[in-house]
Design an enzyme around this catalytic site. Structure first.
Site, mmCIF file in Angstrom:
data_model
loop_
_atom_site.group_PDB
_atom_site.id
_atom_site.type_symbol
_atom_site.label_atom_id
_atom_site.label_comp_id
_atom_site.label_asym_id
_atom_site.label_seq_id
_atom_site.Cartn_x
_atom_site.Cartn_y
_atom_site.Cartn_z
ATOM 1 N N GLU A 74 -62.863 -9.929 60.186
ATOM 2 C CA GLU A 74 -61.856 -10.790 60.275
ATOM 3 C C GLU A 74 -62.215 -10.774 61.967
ATOM 4 O OE1 GLU A 74 -58.928 -12.025 58.997
ATOM 5 O OE2 GLU A 74 -59.354 -11.060 57.592
ATOM 6 N N ILE A 79 -52.533 -1.617 57.397
ATOM 7 C CA ILE A 79 -53.255 -3.012 58.014
ATOM 8 C C ILE A 79 -51.676 -3.545 56.935
ATOM 9 C CG2 ILE A 79 -54.827 -4.139 57.440
ATOM 10 C CD1 ILE A 79 -56.477 -1.912 57.031
ATOM 11 N N PHE A 80 -51.488 -4.699 57.884
ATOM 12 C CA PHE A 80 -50.137 -5.814 57.551
ATOM 13 C C PHE A 80 -51.857 -7.119 57.556
ATOM 14 C CE2 PHE A 80 -47.636 -9.327 58.614
ATOM 15 C CZ PHE A 80 -46.752 -9.232 57.905
ATOM 16 N N GLY A 81 -51.093 -7.483 56.362
ATOM 17 C CA GLY A 81 -52.270 -8.916 56.066
ATOM 18 C C GLY A 81 -51.011 -10.352 56.065
ATOM 19 N N TYR A 82 -50.704 -11.399 56.665
ATOM 20 C CA TYR A 82 -50.236 -12.445 56.244
ATOM 21 C C TYR A 82 -50.638 -13.401 55.948
ATOM 22 C CZ TYR A 82 -52.360 -13.557 61.096
ATOM 23 O OH TYR A 82 -53.209 -13.088 61.939
ATOM 24 N N GLY A 83 -52.504 -13.876 56.306
ATOM 25 C CA GLY A 83 -52.977 -14.990 55.111
ATOM 26 C C GLY A 83 -53.700 -14.459 53.978
ATOM 27 N N SER A 84 -55.541 -14.325 53.786
ATOM 28 C CA SER A 84 -55.613 -14.390 52.684
ATOM 29 C C SER A 84 -55.482 -13.145 52.502
ATOM 30 C CB SER A 84 -57.427 -14.746 52.723
ATOM 31 O OG SER A 84 -57.829 -14.032 53.964
#
Length: 196
Positions: free
Chosen positions: A95, A15-20
């Site tokens: 999300e 799972i790719f996260g780019y914010g919080s």
């Protein structure tokens, strides 16, 4: 694309996260890696009326905008076994339900030259979303972030933690959109802090 379609028959999922998610995943995972995805740029163009704002004053959070020849840095989390179902249930609420994000499959490239890309799930808000705010000037975005607060905290925290992640975990990567908003925000709130 439904997350269940991506995990069908798999024993693990990235799972790719780019914010919080880069500093506050709030789900169990086996391991994490810093890296990037291609073909997307990070922008503070999505509204948030739950975590970092409310209906009257929506905060601004990041989404991804498709663009050739760019990449977005963040963190990918590997979930395995029962963690897959648990994390997807949690992220669906965090999300999709509360944030209006959709899921897409992307190739995640871990930092380092000898690691092959892995398929990852990413959450993206599109202009079709009712709380999508779209482009605005750096100053407008910073001013909005400066005054918004939601159930997960102040919108300022969101921006500053994301900028800190980029400086600490990706020191050689420039993110002009992020850092210009951070600079504008700090210029806005500095007089308030000095007067206190």
């Amino acid at each position: 694309m439904k997350p269940q379609d991506i995990v069908a028959g798999k024993s693990s999922l990235w799972i790719f996260g780019y914010g919080s998610l880069v500093w506050k995943p709030d789900f169990k995972y086996k391991r994490s890696k810093v890296g990037y995805i291609k073909g997307y740029k990070r922008r503070f163009w999505h509204g948030d009326n739950f975590h970092r704002g409310d209906d009257e004053m929506p905060g601004r959070v990041v989404t991804l905008i498709e663009e050739d020849d760019v990449c977005t840095w963040g963190v990918a989390f590997e979930v395995t076994g029962s963690q897959m179902e648990e994390s997807l249930k949690y992220l669906n609420v965090r999300e999709a339900v509360r944030g209006g994000y959709l899921t897409r499959a992307v190739d995640f490239f871990p930092r380092g030259t000898n690691q092959p890309p892995v398929q990852a799930l990413v959450y993206i808000a599109t202009p079709d979303n009712p709380i999508y705010l779209g482009p605005a000037s750096t100053e407008e975005i910073a001013s909005q972030i400066a005054v918004c607060k939601g159930n997960s905290g102040h919108n300022i925290e969101y921006l500053l933690r994301l900028a800190e992640f980029m400086r600490v975990s990706c020191p050689d990567v420039d993110d002009p959109h992020l850092f210009s908003i951070e600079a504008a925000l700090l210029a806005t709130i500095r007089p308030i802090l000095l007067a206190a």
